[in-house]
Design a protein around this motif. Structure first.
Motif, PDB file in Angstrom:
ATOM      1  N   MET A 231       0.848  -1.250   0.050  1.00 25.62           N
ATOM      2  CA  MET A 231      -0.123  -0.160   0.068  1.00 25.62           C
ATOM      3  C   MET A 231       0.798   1.362  -0.053  1.00 25.62           C
ATOM      4  N   THR A 232       0.530   2.185  -1.111  1.00 25.66           N
ATOM      5  CA  THR A 232       1.469   3.548  -0.953  1.00 25.66           C
ATOM      6  C   THR A 232       0.655   4.190   0.174  1.00 25.66           C
ATOM      7  N   SER A 233       1.355   4.973   1.037  1.00 21.52           N
ATOM      8  CA  SER A 233       1.037   5.875   1.907  1.00 21.52           C
ATOM      9  C   SER A 233       0.235   7.019   1.013  1.00 21.52           C
ATOM     10  N   GLU A 234      -0.589   7.872   1.692  1.00 22.62           N
ATOM     11  CA  GLU A 234      -0.824   9.060   1.214  1.00 22.62           C
ATOM     12  C   GLU A 234      -0.043  10.329   1.690  1.00 22.62           C
ATOM     13  N   ILE A 235       0.245  11.221   0.558  1.00 24.65           N
ATOM     14  CA  ILE A 235       0.887  12.388   0.810  1.00 24.65           C
ATOM     15  C   ILE A 235       0.110  13.423   1.388  1.00 24.65           C
ATOM     16  N   ILE A 236       0.221  13.793   2.803  1.00 26.79           N
ATOM     17  CA  ILE A 236      -0.530  14.718   3.203  1.00 26.79           C
ATOM     18  C   ILE A 236      -0.074  16.136   3.440  1.00 26.79           C
ATOM     19  N   ASN A 237       1.359  16.317   3.228  1.00 29.63           N
ATOM     20  CA  ASN A 237       2.058  17.498   3.508  1.00 29.63           C
ATOM     21  C   ASN A 237       3.348  17.616   2.755  1.00 29.63           C
ATOM     22  N   LEU A 238       4.303  18.532   2.906  1.00 26.24           N
ATOM     23  CA  LEU A 238       5.240  18.673   2.203  1.00 26.24           C
ATOM     24  C   LEU A 238       6.633  18.193   2.899  1.00 26.24           C
ATOM     25  N   GLU A 239       6.316  17.742   4.123  1.00 21.33           N
ATOM     26  CA  GLU A 239       7.429  17.367   5.117  1.00 21.33           C
ATOM     27  C   GLU A 239       8.539  16.482   4.323  1.00 21.33           C
ATOM     28  N   LYS A 240       8.149  15.649   3.536  1.00 21.25           N
ATOM     29  CA  LYS A 240       9.118  14.450   3.047  1.00 21.25           C
ATOM     30  C   LYS A 240       9.581  15.149   1.432  1.00 21.25           C
ATOM     31  N   LEU A 241       9.308  16.337   1.176  1.00 27.15           N
ATOM     32  CA  LEU A 241       9.653  16.994  -0.096  1.00 27.15           C
ATOM     33  C   LEU A 241      10.829  17.723  -0.167  1.00 27.15           C
ATOM     34  N   CYS A 242      11.747  17.258  -1.083  1.00 25.74           N
ATOM     35  CA  CYS A 242      13.245  17.623  -1.257  1.00 25.74           C
ATOM     36  C   CYS A 242      13.131  17.902  -2.557  1.00 25.74           C
ATOM     37  N   ILE A 243      13.659  19.305  -3.106  1.00 30.44           N
ATOM     38  CA  ILE A 243      13.996  19.586  -4.392  1.00 30.44           C
ATOM     39  C   ILE A 243      15.476  19.744  -4.659  1.00 30.44           C
ATOM     40  N   HIS A 244      15.733  19.162  -5.955  1.00 34.59           N
ATOM     41  CA  HIS A 244      17.345  19.169  -6.367  1.00 34.59           C
ATOM     42  C   HIS A 244      17.468  20.855  -6.848  1.00 34.59           C
ATOM     43  N   THR A 245      18.545  21.456  -6.468  1.00 36.59           N
ATOM     44  CA  THR A 245      18.804  22.884  -7.184  1.00 36.59           C
ATOM     45  C   THR A 245      18.734  22.921  -8.744  1.00 36.59           C
TER      46      THR A 245
ATOM     47  N   LYS B 276       7.830  28.069   0.573  1.00 35.69           N
ATOM     48  CA  LYS B 276       6.582  26.971  -0.175  1.00 35.69           C
ATOM     49  C   LYS B 276       6.599  26.116   1.046  1.00 35.69           C
ATOM     50  N   GLY B 277       7.276  26.072   2.091  1.00 39.91           N
ATOM     51  CA  GLY B 277       7.002  24.879   2.940  1.00 39.91           C
ATOM     52  C   GLY B 277       7.953  23.535   2.529  1.00 39.91           C
ATOM     53  N   ILE B 278       8.941  23.874   1.775  1.00 40.77           N
ATOM     54  CA  ILE B 278       9.590  22.700   1.234  1.00 40.77           C
ATOM     55  C   ILE B 278      10.669  22.443   2.356  1.00 40.77           C
ATOM     56  N   LYS B 279      11.019  21.084   2.888  1.00 40.26           N
ATOM     57  CA  LYS B 279      11.934  21.044   3.976  1.00 40.26           C
ATOM     58  C   LYS B 279      13.433  20.394   3.507  1.00 40.26           C
TER      59      LYS B 279
ATOM     60  N   PHE C 196       6.347  27.821 -10.731  1.00 41.12           N
ATOM     61  CA  PHE C 196       6.867  26.318 -11.151  1.00 41.12           C
ATOM     62  C   PHE C 196       7.107  25.653  -9.578  1.00 41.12           C
ATOM     63  N   LEU C 197       7.479  26.290  -8.788  1.00 43.64           N
ATOM     64  CA  LEU C 197       7.580  25.500  -7.407  1.00 43.64           C
ATOM     65  C   LEU C 197       6.126  25.293  -6.805  1.00 43.64           C
ATOM     66  N   ASP C 198       5.046  26.090  -7.138  1.00 43.22           N
ATOM     67  CA  ASP C 198       3.704  25.732  -6.644  1.00 43.22           C
ATOM     68  C   ASP C 198       3.373  24.508  -7.383  1.00 43.22           C
ATOM     69  N   LYS C 199       3.485  24.492  -8.648  1.00 45.76           N
ATOM     70  CA  LYS C 199       3.256  23.632  -9.493  1.00 45.76           C
ATOM     71  C   LYS C 199       3.859  22.081  -8.972  1.00 45.76           C
ATOM     72  N   ILE C 200       5.211  22.336  -8.455  1.00 42.37           N
ATOM     73  CA  ILE C 200       5.826  21.079  -8.151  1.00 42.37           C
ATOM     74  C   ILE C 200       5.054  20.773  -6.697  1.00 42.37           C
ATOM     75  N   ALA C 201       4.907  21.540  -5.999  1.00 42.19           N
ATOM     76  CA  ALA C 201       4.238  21.152  -4.552  1.00 42.19           C
ATOM     77  C   ALA C 201       2.820  20.392  -4.818  1.00 42.19           C
ATOM     78  N   GLU C 202       2.139  21.067  -5.658  1.00 43.71           N
ATOM     79  CA  GLU C 202       0.691  20.628  -6.219  1.00 43.71           C
ATOM     80  C   GLU C 202       0.966  19.090  -6.968  1.00 43.71           C
ATOM     81  N   ALA C 203       1.930  18.929  -7.679  1.00 48.21           N
ATOM     82  CA  ALA C 203       1.880  17.541  -8.426  1.00 48.21           C
ATOM     83  C   ALA C 203       2.441  16.893  -7.451  1.00 48.21           C
TER      84      ALA C 203
END
Lengths: 276, 276
Positions: free
Chosen positions: B1-15, B33-36, B264-271
């Protein structure tokens, strides 16, 4: 041990390789260069009477090797899948009329479906057309494609998968086309080529090269020797697997299509002798 | 089962994903944006004092995940191979100074060598730098690349090969980075992800999507949900394999680089929330 290529007896050209040439011109030029085999793309003979095609091949003493390309079985809608089956059956009839002994299958992939579902639909497509292949005495060759075409062109992206599909049906009219461009990087390649031959499924061998760098995912294939594919090594495996058919040169290249096609054919013959 | 992503806590962006942004601007915008998490490409911090980088990460409360990218071990000349090892050792030192816990290895390939010889040289390269990784407490993550990069970027083109390499060394400082873009089509993927996790080698998970069609082999990666990669399914396998680290978004895209990077960062968070 890879055999030495000493003449053009086993050289076959796909008409797409010399795309600018009309079919009859291509035949004349291939023959003039001493090329003996031709694989015919549907678009090259569209609108030509099939008897004209057969006569042309006789006049120039060209052996038809493959008709290209059937397949493209997966689709979201049932109607589309049935249409694809019909189209494949029509191509088998056309191949028989033109006395071409084999139809190459680019099996297809539907990005809206999982690759496994696409493969299930490919299996269903093959099952639907195999009786026609038997009836028309035209072989079907599953061509595994490079994984970079897994989105829309082929859910069969490895020789292992193609072997499994052919072995599932275990029919003398169904086998595999090994194209170096799609498979060269596969660490399992020697083993899978041997498996393919052992099961009498090694129906075709396609040649080109992987350009470094590659400018376009579809239309920048290299001439043998230009790129990084270990062509002699792979041909050795293919020969050890019992294959003794034509070596088919299949190059899609906007660069070569823009050249004088006579000179390009000379380059192909030279590259075939030196680097394949 | 894939967990549901409910926030950006585990989101990382490559520069590299937001290439037009200078490092400190990128940090500020990610944080806003709340990215950690942030994975840092060498070019993004070239010329910056390492203390400045560390301070910047602290100010914006960003967790450094990966330093990108070491590797490129194979070469025809010994001098070049030694230079690559030196460069990797330097990057491990830089990572340690910037408190980045992991160096991603794009292992390299030399078109003038066989893929097996390139892989042997990759093994030798890893062997040479692993003591430095241990000493600096910076992990090394082997990233298998898509076979379309087998000519010059990576002779390691499957998760199976990356797993084998990591298992050969069996060291807590050597593991694997799983990037969906490079591996999505592999019919063996679930099995190899599980194997990777079981051996405690699953160090990183990279996200993007495969555009249909793909216009460029390098610079046309899609945003999650735009393409055909079964992202939720793969993340499920990664989670079942025990991975609980950051989900790293790594998109090279001339199209997105030309856009307003805030949007673009908003789109990333949404996607990320909707489609990963």
């Amino acid at each position: 041990m890879t055999s030495e290529i000493i003449n053009l007896e086993k050289l076959c050209i796909h008409t797409i390789t010399t795309k600018p040439l009309a079919f009859e011109v291509a035949c004349a030029k291939y023959a003039a260069k001493g090329i003996k085999g031709i694989s015919i793309w549907k678009d090259a003979v569209d609108g030509l009477d099939h008897k004209t095609v057969v006569n042309c091949l006789r006049i120039y003493d060209l052996t038809p090797v493959s008709y290209v390309r059937g397949g493209f079985f997966p689709a979201l809608e049932k109607g589309k899948r049935e249409k694809a089956m019909d189209e494949n059956i029509r191509m088998l009839q056309e191949a028989a009329e033109m006395e071409i002994p084999m139809l190459v299958l680019v099996c297809g992939a539907e990005p809206g479906l999982s690759l496994q579902t696409s493969r299930d639909q490919i299996r269903a497509g093959i099952e639907a057309i195999l009786p026609e292949a038997q009836k028309r005495q035209v072989k079907l060759a599953i061509e595994p494609l490079h994984p970079m075409y897994a989105d829309t062109r082929s859910a069969i992206t490895s020789l292992k998968q193609a072997n499994e599909m052919a072995e599932y049906f275990h029919d003398e009219f169904l086998g595999v086309a090994v194209d170096v461009y799609h498979l060269w990087f596969d660490e399992d390649l020697e083993k899978q080529i041997k498996r393919c031959g052992k099961n009498k499924n090694l129906f075709a061998y396609h040649l080109s090269d992987w350009n470094v760098p590659t400018a376009d995912m579809l239309l920048d294939r290299g001439l043998m020797g230009e790129g990084c594919i270990p062509l002699k090594q792979i041909r050795g495996w293919v020969e050890e697997a019992g294959f003794s058919g034509f070596n088919e040169v299949e190059i899609f290249s906007t660069r070569f299509w823009a050249e004088d096609q006579d000179l390009f054919l000379d380059k192909i013959a030279e590259a075939y002798l030196q680097h394949s």
